[in-house]
Design a protein around this motif. Structure first.
Motif, PDB file in Angstrom:
ATOM      1  N   ARG A 197      16.347  16.141  10.288  1.00  0.00           N
ATOM      2  CA  ARG A 197      15.868  16.756   9.043  1.00  0.00           C
ATOM      3  C   ARG A 197      17.511  17.644   8.417  1.00  0.00           C
ATOM      4  N   ALA A 198      18.187  16.798   8.698  1.00  0.00           N
ATOM      5  CA  ALA A 198      19.214  17.219   7.219  1.00  0.00           C
ATOM      6  C   ALA A 198      19.617  16.735   6.214  1.00  0.00           C
ATOM      7  N   TYR A 199      18.628  15.237   6.822  1.00  0.00           N
ATOM      8  CA  TYR A 199      18.439  14.346   5.321  1.00  0.00           C
ATOM      9  C   TYR A 199      17.137  14.331   4.660  1.00  0.00           C
ATOM     10  N   ALA A 200      16.426  14.697   5.112  1.00  0.00           N
ATOM     11  CA  ALA A 200      15.021  15.176   5.274  1.00  0.00           C
ATOM     12  C   ALA A 200      13.704  16.321   5.654  1.00  0.00           C
ATOM     13  N   ALA A 201      14.674  17.342   4.392  1.00  0.00           N
ATOM     14  CA  ALA A 201      14.502  18.840   4.640  1.00  0.00           C
ATOM     15  C   ALA A 201      12.801  19.014   4.413  1.00  0.00           C
ATOM     16  N   HIS A 202      12.574  18.294   3.010  1.00  0.00           N
ATOM     17  CA  HIS A 202      11.638  18.326   3.024  1.00  0.00           C
ATOM     18  C   HIS A 202      10.180  18.007   4.019  1.00  0.00           C
ATOM     19  N   GLU A 203      10.034  16.873   4.544  1.00  0.00           N
ATOM     20  CA  GLU A 203       8.896  16.784   5.839  1.00  0.00           C
ATOM     21  C   GLU A 203       8.653  17.162   6.915  1.00  0.00           C
ATOM     22  N   ARG A 204       8.898  18.573   6.239  1.00  0.00           N
ATOM     23  CA  ARG A 204       8.031  19.450   7.708  1.00  0.00           C
ATOM     24  C   ARG A 204       8.057  20.180   8.089  1.00  0.00           C
ATOM     25  N   HIS A 205       6.098  18.962   8.209  1.00  0.00           N
ATOM     26  CA  HIS A 205       5.139  19.394   8.346  1.00  0.00           C
ATOM     27  C   HIS A 205       5.487  17.742   9.426  1.00  0.00           C
ATOM     28  N   VAL A 206       6.024  17.093   9.438  1.00  0.00           N
ATOM     29  CA  VAL A 206       5.959  16.390  10.791  1.00  0.00           C
ATOM     30  C   VAL A 206       6.985  16.541  11.917  1.00  0.00           C
ATOM     31  N   PHE A 207       8.211  17.073  11.619  1.00  0.00           N
ATOM     32  CA  PHE A 207       9.172  17.531  12.697  1.00  0.00           C
ATOM     33  C   PHE A 207       8.415  18.616  13.211  1.00  0.00           C
ATOM     34  N   GLU A 208       7.988  19.643  13.091  1.00  0.00           N
ATOM     35  CA  GLU A 208       6.890  20.606  13.299  1.00  0.00           C
ATOM     36  C   GLU A 208       5.225  20.486  14.311  1.00  0.00           C
ATOM     37  N   GLU A 209       4.684  18.606  13.540  1.00  0.00           N
ATOM     38  CA  GLU A 209       3.941  18.216  14.524  1.00  0.00           C
ATOM     39  C   GLU A 209       4.724  17.750  16.088  1.00  0.00           C
ATOM     40  N   VAL A 210       5.722  17.049  15.431  1.00  0.00           N
ATOM     41  CA  VAL A 210       6.452  16.124  16.298  1.00  0.00           C
ATOM     42  C   VAL A 210       6.925  17.317  18.000  1.00  0.00           C
ATOM     43  N   ALA A 211       7.508  18.158  16.970  1.00  0.00           N
ATOM     44  CA  ALA A 211       8.142  19.234  18.657  1.00  0.00           C
ATOM     45  C   ALA A 211       6.304  20.083  18.924  1.00  0.00           C
ATOM     46  N   ARG A 212       5.175  20.560  18.343  1.00  0.00           N
ATOM     47  CA  ARG A 212       4.363  20.519  18.890  1.00  0.00           C
ATOM     48  C   ARG A 212       3.809  20.284  20.169  1.00  0.00           C
ATOM     49  N   LEU A 213       4.022  18.211  19.298  1.00  0.00           N
ATOM     50  CA  LEU A 213       2.906  16.697  20.748  1.00  0.00           C
ATOM     51  C   LEU A 213       3.981  17.492  22.072  1.00  0.00           C
ATOM     52  N   ARG A 214       5.448  16.960  21.450  1.00  0.00           N
ATOM     53  CA  ARG A 214       6.813  17.495  22.760  1.00  0.00           C
ATOM     54  C   ARG A 214       6.053  18.584  23.392  1.00  0.00           C
ATOM     55  N   THR A 215       6.193  19.840  22.886  1.00  0.00           N
ATOM     56  CA  THR A 215       5.731  20.959  23.953  1.00  0.00           C
ATOM     57  C   THR A 215       4.945  20.505  24.771  1.00  0.00           C
ATOM     58  N   GLN A 216       4.024  20.224  23.306  1.00  0.00           N
ATOM     59  CA  GLN A 216       2.368  19.797  25.169  1.00  0.00           C
ATOM     60  C   GLN A 216       2.757  18.983  26.828  1.00  0.00           C
TER      61      GLN A 216
END
Length: 264
Positions: free
Chosen positions: A59-78
């Motif tokens: 995220r520190a280098y590719a902040a605009h890839e926000r949708h990818v990070f949110e999807e990874v976090a959601r699936l990890r929690t799931q």
């Protein structure tokens, strides 16, 4: 009469021994499956711990890839919140999480500075090692499940399984369509180079060297191949000399020499 009783007792004892042996083997296999599953669970939780650090580094280098990070976090929690040790449910959650992680790694390829970051490279290496251990544990677990389920279905061990309520175990198979997809191979460019022209086609009757020799005097008809007319010999004769006479065009015998008779 006594030997009949002894035979019956011997048969009962043998059957009891076989029953106990088969039952104990079922218990041993079931415990082995549970132990192998716990090893997989440990590696899965290790991956769950690595993912947040990896996401924050990216995220520190590719902040605009926000949708990818949110999807990874959601699936990890799931995946973490999947209750129980049901392999089918865990496999489904892990398959979705693996696909999201792969998509994030594809997005990272366009950031050269991130690929040279030592923290990111260390986390990526640890994640790869964890994935390898998960794959090895999955193969070991599925092999034990296969042996166990085979004994439950086979005779006569299925009698013991049905009597003592031994149920079939589930396989742990990550259903990742990208991993299972057959690679597409194109043969259109094999054996050719861009901009390279095909070699010229040989015409019937053309010489192999690609050069056409000039027509010789006296050559009649269609000229084909590398064939050449024999050289012209003075006197108008072409080919072998006539038998019994001197070669055409040879000098006349001098005085004192015997005439030519055609012999050697």
């Amino acid at each position: 009469m006594l030997w009949v009783i002894i035979a019956i007792v011997a048969v009962v004892v043998i059957l009891a021994i076989l029953l106990i042996t088969s039952y104990n083997r079922f218990v041993k296999q079931r415990n082995l499956i549970q132990e192998s599953w716990r090893q997989i669970d440990v590696e899965l939780h290790r991956r769950y711990d690595l993912i947040p650090n990896l996401v924050e580094t990216v995220r520190a280098y590719a902040a605009h890839e926000r949708h990818v990070f949110e999807e990874v976090a959601r699936l990890r929690t799931q995946a973490v919140n999947v209750q129980g040790s049901n392999p089918e449910q865990r496999a489904a959650a892990e398959g979705q999480l693996s696909g999201a992680l792969r998509q994030m790694m594809i997005s990272v390829e366009q950031y050269p500075q991130l690929q040279s970051n030592q923290n990111f490279l260390g986390l990526q290496r640890e994640l790869t090692d964890t994935e390898d251990r998960i794959a090895a544990g999955r193969r070991f677990y599925n092999a034990n499940v296969g042996d166990y389920n085979t004994r439950i279905e086979a005779f006569p061990s299925n009698v013991i399984a049905n009597s003592f309520k031994f149920e079939k175990a589930g396989y742990f198979e990550v259903k990742d369509e990208q991993v299972r997809a057959v690679p597409q191979v194109s043969f259109g460019t094999i054996g050719s180079v861009a901009g390279e022209q095909a070699p010229p086609q040989m015409q019937p009757g053309a010489p192999s060297s690609g050069q056409i020799h000039p027509r010789l005097p006296g050559d009649q008809g269609n000229y084909q191949g590398n064939y050449q007319q024999p050289p012209q010999i003075p006197g108008g004769y072409q080919g072998e000399p006539p038998v019994g006479g001197p070669p055409v065009g040879s000098p006349a015998p001098q005085d004192g020499q015997p005439p030519f008779t055609g012999g050697q």
